[in-house]
Design a protein around this motif. Structure first.
Motif, PDB file in Angstrom:
ATOM      1  N   THR B  72      31.595  44.056  28.732  1.00 51.44           N
ATOM      2  CA  THR B  72      31.453  42.586  28.516  1.00 51.44           C
ATOM      3  C   THR B  72      31.759  42.164  27.324  1.00 51.44           C
ATOM      4  OG1 THR B  72      29.579  42.501  30.215  1.00 51.44           O
ATOM      5  CG2 THR B  72      29.850  40.520  29.149  1.00 51.44           C
TER       6      THR B  72
ATOM      7  N   LYS C 100      30.902  40.327  38.091  1.00 47.49           N
ATOM      8  CA  LYS C 100      31.527  41.431  37.256  1.00 47.49           C
ATOM      9  C   LYS C 100      31.215  42.808  37.899  1.00 47.49           C
ATOM     10  CE  LYS C 100      31.690  42.615  32.445  1.00 47.49           C
ATOM     11  NZ  LYS C 100      33.329  42.495  32.207  1.00 47.49           N
ATOM     12  N   GLU C 101      29.860  42.927  38.122  1.00 42.65           N
ATOM     13  CA  GLU C 101      29.129  44.258  38.693  1.00 42.65           C
ATOM     14  C   GLU C 101      29.986  44.724  39.927  1.00 42.65           C
ATOM     15  OE1 GLU C 101      26.671  46.524  38.041  1.00 42.65           O
ATOM     16  OE2 GLU C 101      26.680  45.981  35.888  1.00 42.65           O
ATOM     17  N   GLN C 104      33.967  45.163  39.734  1.00 42.69           N
ATOM     18  CA  GLN C 104      34.555  46.355  38.822  1.00 42.69           C
ATOM     19  C   GLN C 104      33.910  47.477  39.404  1.00 42.69           C
ATOM     20  OE1 GLN C 104      33.456  45.129  34.585  1.00 42.69           O
ATOM     21  NE2 GLN C 104      35.505  44.051  34.568  1.00 42.69           N
ATOM     22  N   ASP C 109      37.645  48.674  35.582  1.00 39.32           N
ATOM     23  CA  ASP C 109      37.892  47.667  34.662  1.00 39.32           C
ATOM     24  C   ASP C 109      38.899  46.977  34.823  1.00 39.32           C
ATOM     25  OD1 ASP C 109      36.739  46.552  32.430  1.00 39.32           O
ATOM     26  OD2 ASP C 109      37.150  47.977  31.046  1.00 39.32           O
ATOM     27  N   ILE C 111      40.067  42.548  36.209  1.00 39.32           N
ATOM     28  CA  ILE C 111      39.707  41.227  36.529  1.00 39.32           C
ATOM     29  C   ILE C 111      40.322  40.813  37.712  1.00 39.32           C
ATOM     30  CG2 ILE C 111      39.722  40.395  34.065  1.00 39.32           C
ATOM     31  CD1 ILE C 111      42.052  38.530  34.991  1.00 39.32           C
TER      32      ILE C 111
ATOM     33  N   ASP D  82      33.748  36.350  28.836  1.00 40.11           N
ATOM     34  CA  ASP D  82      34.342  37.612  29.553  1.00 40.11           C
ATOM     35  C   ASP D  82      35.327  37.149  30.511  1.00 40.11           C
ATOM     36  OD1 ASP D  82      33.659  40.632  30.138  1.00 40.11           O
ATOM     37  OD2 ASP D  82      34.119  39.467  32.013  1.00 40.11           O
ATOM     38  N   LEU D  84      36.798  38.530  33.157  1.00 42.39           N
ATOM     39  CA  LEU D  84      36.325  38.437  34.797  1.00 42.39           C
ATOM     40  C   LEU D  84      35.811  36.996  35.003  1.00 42.39           C
ATOM     41  CD1 LEU D  84      35.662  41.000  37.012  1.00 42.39           C
ATOM     42  CD2 LEU D  84      34.199  39.269  36.980  1.00 42.39           C
ATOM     43  N   ILE D  85      34.719  36.736  34.101  1.00 45.29           N
ATOM     44  CA  ILE D  85      33.742  35.594  34.337  1.00 45.29           C
ATOM     45  C   ILE D  85      34.432  34.436  34.238  1.00 45.29           C
ATOM     46  CG2 ILE D  85      31.567  34.627  34.171  1.00 45.29           C
ATOM     47  CD1 ILE D  85      30.551  37.269  33.237  1.00 45.29           C
TER      48      ILE D  85
END
Lengths: 146, 146, 146, 146, 146, 146, 146, 146, 146, 146
Positions: B72, C100-101, C104, C109, C111, D82, D84-85
């Protein structure tokens, strides 16, 4: 004429003539990146370059004077929102400590100057999708001890 | 073992052995920049690379597992204060609109990916002061219309 | 003509004609979401779509040119205040680590791209109160190692 | 036992058993997204679900109690870093006004609830690169007048 | 006519006629709080109410249209500075966790809606100093599990 | 013993005994809202109330002393993120200017005190969904001129 | 006429007549501090004072009406930059906890009102440099318990 | 021993002995405000005063040394949240421009020092509610021209 | 005439006459730094200096009056972005604690005044690159104890 | 040993021996300012200087290693609160545009380096109050054009 008015005139003229920064840079013998930054008002141009740019575009003296003026570099967004610009902010965040490690390993304690600095943007063709190559070149400045 | 503990062990081991990211990257066949970012916890390593790094340094499985974990990516400072890192923030601020102009002129409406992305740091020797050369290479992603 | 003026003209014309984004999207063969985002100035339209939109609304060339322009995407509020928009900010805050959890876990890994990205909004009728269904669809981009 | 300790235990157990949210959700008859959010401490679980989760993982009563507790939902980063977020934050910024236009056109003046709300994440395979599909489903709440 | 112009006209007309929100609300059969919020541009009015308000004040159609428009609710100050408004911010800060405890004890895990919501302001006379009584009434929304 | 430790003990004891703020308030002859705020450390209790609370819960003198202490009221989040608390922030933002208009129309130039202030929370049963009723009661304080 | 226009007229008239707040306050029987705050738009004036001020300055009814209006008190800078004003911010920061200790020791748990409040500024002559004496006088408000 | 530990010891001892800042100041011949600020760690004490305070309280040398240390004055909250302290922030916001007008009218261009500065807090009894009187006394510092 | 208009006139006149702050300061017997700060509106000029400046430049009374006015010193950027100005911010960040240590060691507990303050800028020629020498000179102000 | 531990040891040793930065700098032939900044962890020391400092203080090798380490320069407060440090922030705010004008007039478009930089602090005795003299000396770096 302030920098904003100067930019408006240059960008309009450039669009009317169907020019690109690439083409202008090539014709004028200047880097397209530097040229764009000067025309967007984020760098001052030395008199002979200011003159060359305005003559090339058929613009008058006021524009050359505005190009020469030393800019006050201001940006409003602490964190930029435009996705293209944000990605460079993200790179500074994600890779900042890495850049510090690797640069200082190679050069000692100091920084890469953002003033004694040049930058180029290139296109690398790739069948899986073209790639943007940005090359930054800044003088290493060691910290003093005194 | 979390990423922070992993970084502490790797950095300590590296210092004890007098290694550099350059040397490690060369020996391991990895880019020193990527290698440093993985060891600093800002990139995850694929299993075979995680294994190679820990074997090279004589570290055990836990460290390899921590290297593999998907990080992260967090940074605390909206505006970085360390001068070396700040200069990259400054470049994003001063040259952001220029990069937008020049990249979108060359590629169309879209962005340079910071994910499908690689970066290298080189030293350019110069009698007036050596220069840092940072080369960023990211896939161009065009905006969709639908 | 800048994007703001373009939006004002389009929105006024749309209101005068009693059109909806839904109806316009259907008639033009475009997604109502993309169409609205382009008309609000947050996406650029390819020339043929810009032309189709302006012809449909009986607007002239300037508007088409403005629709084609690559937008600089800016929003002023770090935390949006409008309740409808805030709820999406809240979702990013509450469910960010969950997304994210789960993403991924499914993809490795990387986006979800917000550039190579489409979105639809649907209405799901429900006797206990209709429901808004927002479907986001973005290309998965894996992180590189190099 | 607080939510943080609960998450640590669940995540560790899940990793030791080689489980995924997908698999757990399927076995338990729960959405993997909701399940992950409850286990990460961002949603409270009703007693029977809390019991089912802890029995499935072989964890004791304390964990079930912690799962049941009503969480205080806190995130530290006003703008998430992050990548992705962040992309979801970016979507809220770029498409916020568009979502407002399209939702309110379809439903009238009101909002999509982020409380009476469910979300799913799917993988759409694609030879040009797999795609992440996020489906949000929230009750429409009209503004009152009184 | 935008919401700001609408507010200016209504507030001026109201002042010229020596009206109060109280009196207007009573005559129109609307809550003075809702009426004020609609006239200040922070709530949209259904057509028949927009019509009733403008007829009552002798204003024309444009104002009614502006009253009907769905507002984008924006406030500029993250922390409000006006002392009257700040006190409500202070109450949210000081009593926020208390409200969470007491509401969730009474209703379960969920929130009080600020959309399906009404509010009244009353004066309670008191020889030691009159008191302001603000009554908020919002639908309880339970969190979903799915 | 500081306020945080005091809160931990009280909340744990309350949970062990299966008590609610409602029940405790009724038994002790105190408002559940005030009682919760004192036990959460956001209000100081007068000695006799501090004594009554600790005797009721079977806690010792230290807790009573901590309840009596004048609290320093601190909250960390300028904009609260928990959805229940955020809704009160949203109400202050959306309805702040309306509250100013309506209160000052009724009372003259001044504010509602958040110090000489009480608050109650009630449940209003409703077949379409129960409703939360929050009643705030604060002394009106007129501005001085001197 | 809004408060800003009102201030401009009053300040200009005051300068033309060579008046000071001191002199005006004395002639009008008002505190110079309150008078200045009302004329700068940060306090509303009761009708008879508004009338007295405008008659004294030879200004017309509009100005009196603007003086009477209840102001919305807004300041733009979270941390004031002007050195004179910053020093008061610094005093609140450095001495805030001290003021809390000393006031609450003397008065019990509560605050000094900034609404039921007056302030004076005096000059204390001193051969080592004159001194500014600011006297704040606010009603003590005890917290309620209920 | 750092300032925080020093404060903890002094405050505990003071409470055990049932002392007040008022009483201590009187006995020691120091202003209660200054004394409290030194004991809270926001001012350094000259050696003889540090000695007097610690002897009075029966504390040892370490505490005296800590009292003497020059403090780094830090506060964490840009906008203070505690209601008592916030009111002083509010006064700086509401009356800042007024203080500037009145002080500079009386003294010329310059500021009131917050360093060459003293402050007292008094209680003014009043049947309608006691009043807090805060008197600030700072040297006027004129701007230089050179 | 406000400070901004004054600055525009002075800067334009200065440019037309090919003057520098250096030359003007020398001719007028004023420090170029102070002179620039007064002409940029960040310091007020005493009447005789205001007169001298305007006579020297051939400007009229209004400009002199504007030069005399006591400025409200405002800057918009909490962290300045212009690289030249940022470097001074960086110095305050990097060397702030060092300046505190060294100044307070030499002078005792107190500060360097930024009001009773002068500053000069000099050029130090150097074959390896000329150097900027900035000399700040501020009165030391000791903290009071009382 | 990290920089913080290093600073703690050095500062404690320095205090025990009754040393000053001035005295240490003189004995070691280093500037007291640079010496303090290195010992506070904001500058790295070259090996021979690190050795000299630790030998002088009778400290061991770990401290020397910590002194040599390249520091990551971090400060937590965007706007510093300590009055001594704030005054330097204030100078950057008030005089930033002036420094830009005067430096760029003397040197052309560019900046004063904060890296190739030295600073001294001196005491200037003055019967009206001693004065702090801070002399900054940084290399001028001209912007490139390319």
């Amino acid at each position: 004429m302030d920098k904003q008015q100067m930019t408006d005139i240059i960008v309009t003229t450039k669009a009317e003539r169907g020019l690109t920064w690439e083409k202008m840079g090539e014709d004028l013998g200047m880097s397209p990146v530097w040229l764009a930054s000067a025309c967007l008002g984020m760098n001052g141009a030395p008199p002979e370059k200011a003159m060359a740019i305005t003559e090339y575009l058929g613009l008058d003296q006021d524009v050359a004077k505005a190009l020469e003026a030393f800019p006050t570099k201001v940006w409003d967004q602490t964190v930029p929102t435009d996705p293209l610009i944000y990605r460079f902010y993200e790179i500074a965040g994600v890779y900042g400590p890495t850049l510090k490690e690797v640069i200082q390993e190679k050069f000692g304690d100091g920084i890469m100057s953002a003033i004694d600095f040049t930058m180029e943007v290139d296109k690398q063709e790739d069948p899986k999708g073209d790639r943007v190559v940005v090359t930054m070149n800044g003088k290493f400045l060691p910290y003093k001890h005194w």
